[in-house]
Design a protein around this motif. Structure first.
Motif, PDB file in Angstrom:
ATOM      1  N   GLU A  47       0.830  -1.203   0.000  1.00 26.11           N
ATOM      2  CA  GLU A  47       0.000   0.000   0.000  1.00 26.11           C
ATOM      3  C   GLU A  47       0.867   1.256   0.000  1.00 26.11           C
ATOM      4  OE1 GLU A  47      -3.149   0.155   2.830  1.00 26.11           O
ATOM      5  OE2 GLU A  47      -3.966  -1.781   2.193  1.00 26.11           O
ATOM      6  N   THR A  48       0.380   2.281  -0.662  1.00 26.02           N
ATOM      7  CA  THR A  48       1.122   3.525  -0.837  1.00 26.02           C
ATOM      8  C   THR A  48       1.517   4.157   0.495  1.00 26.02           C
ATOM      9  OG1 THR A  48      -0.078   3.896  -2.890  1.00 26.02           O
ATOM     10  CG2 THR A  48       1.072   5.779  -1.961  1.00 26.02           C
ATOM     11  N   TRP A  49       0.601   4.178   1.462  1.00 29.87           N
ATOM     12  CA  TRP A  49       0.915   4.832   2.739  1.00 29.87           C
ATOM     13  C   TRP A  49       2.058   4.116   3.456  1.00 29.87           C
ATOM     14  CZ3 TRP A  49       0.698   2.578   7.515  1.00 29.87           C
ATOM     15  CH2 TRP A  49      -0.023   1.400   7.638  1.00 29.87           C
ATOM     16  N   VAL A  50       2.150   2.791   3.322  1.00 30.97           N
ATOM     17  CA  VAL A  50       3.218   2.025   3.969  1.00 30.97           C
ATOM     18  C   VAL A  50       4.557   2.378   3.330  1.00 30.97           C
ATOM     19  CG1 VAL A  50       4.148  -0.292   4.384  1.00 30.97           C
ATOM     20  CG2 VAL A  50       1.700   0.124   4.627  1.00 30.97           C
ATOM     21  N   LEU A  51       4.612   2.345   2.007  1.00 30.10           N
ATOM     22  CA  LEU A  51       5.866   2.628   1.299  1.00 30.10           C
ATOM     23  C   LEU A  51       6.298   4.075   1.489  1.00 30.10           C
ATOM     24  CD1 LEU A  51       5.160   0.598  -1.966  1.00 30.10           C
ATOM     25  CD2 LEU A  51       6.184  -0.178   0.192  1.00 30.10           C
ATOM     26  N   SER A  52       5.341   5.007   1.545  1.00 30.35           N
ATOM     27  CA  SER A  52       5.671   6.418   1.785  1.00 30.35           C
ATOM     28  C   SER A  52       6.242   6.616   3.179  1.00 30.35           C
ATOM     29  CB  SER A  52       4.434   7.289   1.622  1.00 30.35           C
ATOM     30  OG  SER A  52       4.003   7.279   0.299  1.00 30.35           O
ATOM     31  N   LYS A  53       5.653   5.942   4.166  1.00 30.93           N
ATOM     32  CA  LYS A  53       6.148   6.070   5.534  1.00 30.93           C
ATOM     33  C   LYS A  53       7.574   5.536   5.634  1.00 30.93           C
ATOM     34  CE  LYS A  53       3.528   5.782   9.164  1.00 30.93           C
ATOM     35  NZ  LYS A  53       2.700   5.381  10.308  1.00 30.93           N
ATOM     36  N   ILE A  54       7.839   4.407   4.989  1.00 29.88           N
ATOM     37  CA  ILE A  54       9.192   3.832   5.012  1.00 29.88           C
ATOM     38  C   ILE A  54      10.177   4.777   4.339  1.00 29.88           C
ATOM     39  CG2 ILE A  54      10.636   1.977   4.088  1.00 29.88           C
ATOM     40  CD1 ILE A  54       8.210   0.099   4.534  1.00 29.88           C
ATOM     41  N   VAL A  62      18.970   8.297   7.489  1.00 26.59           N
ATOM     42  CA  VAL A  62      20.293   8.504   6.888  1.00 26.59           C
ATOM     43  C   VAL A  62      20.834   9.908   7.152  1.00 26.59           C
ATOM     44  CG1 VAL A  62      19.988   6.733   5.116  1.00 26.59           C
ATOM     45  CG2 VAL A  62      19.417   9.094   4.578  1.00 26.59           C
ATOM     46  N   HIS A  63      19.949  10.847   7.460  1.00 25.00           N
ATOM     47  CA  HIS A  63      20.413  12.203   7.757  1.00 25.00           C
ATOM     48  C   HIS A  63      20.723  12.414   9.234  1.00 25.00           C
ATOM     49  CE1 HIS A  63      18.559  12.981   3.788  1.00 25.00           C
ATOM     50  NE2 HIS A  63      19.641  13.739   3.672  1.00 25.00           N
ATOM     51  N   HIS A  64      20.282  11.533  10.110  1.00 21.23           N
ATOM     52  CA  HIS A  64      20.468  11.747  11.537  1.00 21.23           C
ATOM     53  C   HIS A  64      21.300  10.676  12.244  1.00 21.23           C
ATOM     54  CE1 HIS A  64      17.125  14.476  10.674  1.00 21.23           C
ATOM     55  NE2 HIS A  64      17.607  15.177  11.686  1.00 21.23           N
ATOM     56  N   VAL A  65      21.642   9.603  11.570  1.00 27.23           N
ATOM     57  CA  VAL A  65      22.509   8.581  12.152  1.00 27.23           C
ATOM     58  C   VAL A  65      23.903   8.784  11.563  1.00 27.23           C
ATOM     59  CG1 VAL A  65      22.971   6.103  12.356  1.00 27.23           C
ATOM     60  CG2 VAL A  65      20.622   6.942  12.474  1.00 27.23           C
ATOM     61  N   PRO A  66      24.906   8.973  12.411  1.00 31.89           N
ATOM     62  CA  PRO A  66      26.256   9.230  11.908  1.00 31.89           C
ATOM     63  C   PRO A  66      26.805   8.073  11.066  1.00 31.89           C
ATOM     64  CG  PRO A  66      26.124   9.587  14.291  1.00 31.89           C
ATOM     65  CD  PRO A  66      24.839   8.987  13.871  1.00 31.89           C
ATOM     66  N   HIS A  67      27.571   8.418  10.074  1.00 35.77           N
ATOM     67  CA  HIS A  67      28.321   7.483   9.228  1.00 35.77           C
ATOM     68  C   HIS A  67      27.448   6.604   8.334  1.00 35.77           C
ATOM     69  CE1 HIS A  67      31.667   8.851  11.601  1.00 35.77           C
ATOM     70  NE2 HIS A  67      31.121   8.368  12.693  1.00 35.77           N
ATOM     71  N   LEU A  68      26.251   7.041   8.021  1.00 34.54           N
ATOM     72  CA  LEU A  68      25.451   6.346   7.008  1.00 34.54           C
ATOM     73  C   LEU A  68      25.567   7.131   5.710  1.00 34.54           C
ATOM     74  CD1 LEU A  68      22.116   5.271   8.773  1.00 34.54           C
ATOM     75  CD2 LEU A  68      24.062   3.853   8.165  1.00 34.54           C
ATOM     76  N   PRO A  69      25.611   6.442   4.570  1.00 34.29           N
ATOM     77  CA  PRO A  69      25.708   7.162   3.299  1.00 34.29           C
ATOM     78  C   PRO A  69      24.446   7.981   3.030  1.00 34.29           C
ATOM     79  CG  PRO A  69      25.452   4.804   2.931  1.00 34.29           C
ATOM     80  CD  PRO A  69      25.595   4.996   4.402  1.00 34.29           C
ATOM     81  N   ASP A  70      24.612   9.097   2.366  1.00 36.58           N
ATOM     82  CA  ASP A  70      23.488   9.980   2.054  1.00 36.58           C
ATOM     83  C   ASP A  70      22.791   9.470   0.792  1.00 36.58           C
ATOM     84  OD1 ASP A  70      21.694  12.044   2.012  1.00 36.58           O
ATOM     85  OD2 ASP A  70      23.101  13.544   1.279  1.00 36.58           O
ATOM     86  N   VAL A  71      21.883   8.532   0.976  1.00 40.88           N
ATOM     87  CA  VAL A  71      21.139   7.948  -0.140  1.00 40.88           C
ATOM     88  C   VAL A  71      19.650   8.018   0.170  1.00 40.88           C
ATOM     89  CG1 VAL A  71      22.988   6.379  -0.839  1.00 40.88           C
ATOM     90  CG2 VAL A  71      21.297   5.617   0.817  1.00 40.88           C
ATOM     91  N   ALA A  72      18.852   7.758  -0.834  1.00 38.39           N
ATOM     92  CA  ALA A  72      17.394   7.742  -0.670  1.00 38.39           C
ATOM     93  C   ALA A  72      16.826   6.515  -1.372  1.00 38.39           C
ATOM     94  CB  ALA A  72      16.792   9.010  -1.265  1.00 38.39           C
ATOM     95  N   ILE A  73      15.667   6.087  -0.935  1.00 38.91           N
ATOM     96  CA  ILE A  73      14.971   4.983  -1.605  1.00 38.91           C
ATOM     97  C   ILE A  73      14.288   5.546  -2.837  1.00 38.91           C
ATOM     98  CG2 ILE A  73      13.072   3.340  -1.432  1.00 38.91           C
ATOM     99  CD1 ILE A  73      13.670   3.096   1.560  1.00 38.91           C
ATOM    100  N   VAL A 129       4.452   0.980  11.421  1.00 42.38           N
ATOM    101  CA  VAL A 129       5.363   0.318  10.490  1.00 42.38           C
ATOM    102  C   VAL A 129       6.779   0.403  11.052  1.00 42.38           C
ATOM    103  CG1 VAL A 129       6.319   0.304   8.154  1.00 42.38           C
ATOM    104  CG2 VAL A 129       3.935   0.958   8.506  1.00 42.38           C
ATOM    105  N   GLU A 130       7.429  -0.743  11.169  1.00 45.88           N
ATOM    106  CA  GLU A 130       8.835  -0.820  11.550  1.00 45.88           C
ATOM    107  C   GLU A 130       9.570  -1.428  10.365  1.00 45.88           C
ATOM    108  OE1 GLU A 130      10.213   0.226  14.400  1.00 45.88           O
ATOM    109  OE2 GLU A 130       8.281   0.798  15.267  1.00 45.88           O
TER     110      GLU A 130
END
Length: 150
Positions: A47-54, A62-73, A129-130
């Motif tokens: 469902e769209t709402w699930v994928l949007s939330k993820i 990725v923007h708030h955990v140190p040392h993660l690459p700056d990527v997006a789904i 959603v986790e």
């Protein structure tokens, strides 16, 4: 007592099931759940709402955990439900265990595992959603290799 007071008392007591029966109150109060799942069809995983939330929460991660690459789904593929645990007296929360492959903005594909918990959204309204993207669980929240959500 007024009719409103009796109704309010009945609703309050019915929440405490052991007290309701001896007092002759049989009215049932149900939680405000926006989703009602009657069978294991697996369609909720895509469902769209699930994928949007993820997607939104992954961007935050990725923007708030140190040392993660700056990527997006950028895309979800091969979405499927691999397990469904229906709500029952023993397990009061229905759970959909899903998996998919995500394409990231760096061109790599990763496995994603996610869990949809019925009625566990904010203030018990809606669903929670986790999720765990392989290689992005730096603090081992979902154990090694996302084992908790598999």
């Amino acid at each position: 007592m007024t009719r409103f007071a009796k109704s309010a008392l009945a609703a309050l007591i019915s929440l405490c099931t052991p007290l309701a029966a001896p007092l002759g109150i049989t009215r049932v109060v149900q939680a405000a759940d926006l989703g009602v799942y009657t069978e294991d069809d697996g369609s909720v995983c895509g469902e769209t709402w699930v994928l949007s939330k993820i997607t939104h929460r992954f961007s935050y991660q990725v923007h708030h955990v140190p040392h993660l690459p700056d990527v997006a789904i950028t895309d979800f593929r091969d979405i499927r439900q691999h397990r469904y645990q229906q709500a029952s007296e023993e397990w009061p929360i229905g759970r959909h265990y899903c998996r998919a492959t995500v394409s990231l903005s760096d061109g790599r594909d990763r496995s994603i595992f996610y869990l949809i918990e019925e009625g566990q959204g904010f203030a018990s309204i809606g669903d929670n959603v986790e999720f765990c993207v392989s290689g992005f669980d730096r603090w081992m929240v979902y154990n090694g290799l996302c084992r908790v959500l598999r």
